[in-house]
Design a protein around this motif. Sequence first.
Motif, short mmCIF file in Angstrom:
data_model
loop_
_atom_site.label_atom_id
_atom_site.label_comp_id
_atom_site.label_asym_id
_atom_site.label_seq_id
_atom_site.Cartn_x
_atom_site.Cartn_y
_atom_site.Cartn_z
N PRO A 25 0.82 -1.08 -0.06
CA PRO A 25 -0.12 0.11 0.13
C PRO A 25 0.88 1.32 -0.21
O PRO A 25 2.02 1.31 0.42
CB PRO A 25 -0.71 -0.22 1.30
CG PRO A 25 0.16 -0.88 2.17
CD PRO A 25 0.82 -1.77 1.27
N ASP A 26 0.26 2.19 -0.32
CA ASP A 26 0.83 3.82 -0.35
C ASP A 26 0.81 4.20 1.20
O ASP A 26 -0.30 4.52 1.51
CB ASP A 26 0.29 4.49 -1.24
CG ASP A 26 0.40 4.51 -2.48
OD1 ASP A 26 1.46 3.70 -2.98
OD2 ASP A 26 -0.38 4.96 -3.64
N ALA A 27 1.71 3.81 1.92
CA ALA A 27 1.65 3.88 3.35
C ALA A 27 2.45 5.42 3.86
O ALA A 27 2.33 5.72 5.03
CB ALA A 27 2.56 2.85 3.94
N ASP A 28 3.15 6.24 2.97
CA ASP A 28 3.81 7.26 3.45
C ASP A 28 2.76 8.46 3.32
O ASP A 28 2.06 8.71 2.25
CB ASP A 28 5.09 7.66 2.63
CG ASP A 28 6.27 6.95 3.01
OD1 ASP A 28 6.37 6.45 4.11
OD2 ASP A 28 7.23 7.05 2.25
N THR A 153 4.35 -17.77 -2.95
CA THR A 153 3.65 -16.55 -2.78
C THR A 153 2.56 -16.34 -1.73
O THR A 153 1.72 -17.38 -1.78
CB THR A 153 3.05 -16.06 -3.98
OG1 THR A 153 4.01 -16.17 -5.11
CG2 THR A 153 2.29 -14.78 -4.10
N VAL A 154 2.80 -15.46 -0.81
CA VAL A 154 2.03 -15.58 0.37
C VAL A 154 1.33 -14.15 0.59
O VAL A 154 1.99 -13.10 0.63
CB VAL A 154 2.80 -15.75 1.78
CG1 VAL A 154 2.06 -15.98 3.15
CG2 VAL A 154 3.74 -16.96 1.57
N ALA A 155 -0.12 -14.18 1.05
CA ALA A 155 -0.85 -12.98 1.03
C ALA A 155 -0.21 -12.39 2.33
O ALA A 155 -0.01 -12.95 3.48
CB ALA A 155 -2.25 -13.46 1.31
N ILE A 156 -0.26 -10.85 2.38
CA ILE A 156 0.17 -10.29 3.70
C ILE A 156 -1.11 -10.18 4.41
O ILE A 156 -2.23 -9.60 4.10
CB ILE A 156 0.78 -8.82 3.23
CG1 ILE A 156 1.96 -9.08 2.69
CG2 ILE A 156 1.10 -7.94 4.50
CD1 ILE A 156 2.65 -8.03 1.90
N GLU A 157 -1.13 -10.42 5.88
CA GLU A 157 -2.24 -10.31 6.46
C GLU A 157 -2.10 -9.31 7.63
O GLU A 157 -1.03 -8.45 7.84
CB GLU A 157 -2.45 -11.51 7.45
CG GLU A 157 -2.44 -12.71 6.43
CD GLU A 157 -3.86 -12.90 5.91
OE1 GLU A 157 -4.69 -12.51 6.32
OE2 GLU A 157 -3.75 -13.89 4.78
N ASP A 158 -3.22 -8.63 8.34
CA ASP A 158 -3.28 -7.79 9.54
C ASP A 158 -2.66 -6.38 8.81
O ASP A 158 -2.24 -6.11 7.66
CB ASP A 158 -2.33 -8.34 10.71
CG ASP A 158 -2.67 -7.42 12.03
OD1 ASP A 158 -3.86 -7.18 11.91
OD2 ASP A 158 -1.54 -7.31 12.65
N GLY A 159 -2.44 -5.48 9.66
CA GLY A 159 -1.95 -4.14 9.25
C GLY A 159 -2.74 -3.54 8.22
O GLY A 159 -3.89 -3.45 8.34
N TYR A 160 -2.06 -3.02 6.98
CA TYR A 160 -2.91 -2.70 5.77
C TYR A 160 -3.85 -4.01 5.11
O TYR A 160 -4.59 -3.58 4.40
CB TYR A 160 -2.00 -1.83 5.08
CG TYR A 160 -1.82 -0.80 5.62
CD1 TYR A 160 -2.12 0.59 4.93
CD2 TYR A 160 -0.68 -0.54 6.47
CE1 TYR A 160 -1.92 1.76 5.16
CE2 TYR A 160 -0.18 0.72 6.77
CZ TYR A 160 -0.83 1.98 6.20
OH TYR A 160 -0.47 3.23 6.65
N GLY A 161 -3.20 -5.19 5.39
CA GLY A 161 -4.03 -6.10 4.51
C GLY A 161 -3.89 -6.31 3.08
O GLY A 161 -4.72 -6.65 2.61
N GLN A 162 -2.79 -5.67 2.73
CA GLN A 162 -2.69 -5.35 1.22
C GLN A 162 -1.32 -5.92 0.63
O GLN A 162 -0.35 -5.85 1.30
CB GLN A 162 -2.81 -3.87 0.84
CG GLN A 162 -2.66 -3.68 -0.44
CD GLN A 162 -2.81 -2.17 -1.03
OE1 GLN A 162 -3.71 -1.51 -0.31
NE2 GLN A 162 -2.36 -1.84 -2.12
#
Length: 244
Positions: A25-28, A153-162
Amino acid sequence: PLPPPPPPPPPARRFICVQSAIDLPDADFFPLSGNDLKPDAWAKVTLADKPSSGFEWKMLAENLQEELLQDLHKLADPLVKAAGGTASADGVCRTATRDNENAPRWQHCCEFTGASEGQIYVVSLFDEDALYGMSDYLGYAAVSVSSSDGEHTVAIEDGYGQGKLIVYIENQPASPEKYESGQTPGVPMAHYGEDCWDKCGGKGGPCPSFCGHRGACCRDGHQEEDCPVHDWQAPAGAAFTAGS
């Protein structure tokens, strides 16, 4: 008296290589425009017992965020910002920071010899914010220690979840006689993005002693002999740099 039992075989070498991420994600949040919104992404890898319930997974996520708050003072460590990140020594393994990237590429391997089949590798991702001297938690990806060798390839969980994380798993047998050299191959990938020309004898191509046995010394924009250009992108403007 009976002879003493033979010593146990050395543990297998277990590697997890944090290769890259996609669609972060665009996090900045400063400045609030343009390409500067992309995260300055880094990752760390730790071992954890595999949660057995949804509640335990939730606790794992909460603990990751709490660890971030306790860990901010370590961000000034020059090793964290170095091109190669840090090694693990069966503790915590950190990548370097890749600035302003939604699809960062680290190619950083961590060795966890003491990992057991019932555990998981937890890859936590962060956006480093130099302005405020802290990092934003982007989420985590969990990979079973018992995963088969190869790319996952693993999905990113929690946080932004993206986003998704691409890792490479390699489990090297404990018995060195399985290899012609009598030794395990060693780290799969190393020194990504670093100058490798002199360390590799002044030539491009495979260079296991410096780049790892899956790596190669290559030049951006040129197809050197045996360089896996289809699977590696050098940093812009790089000369001969290690990649895989």
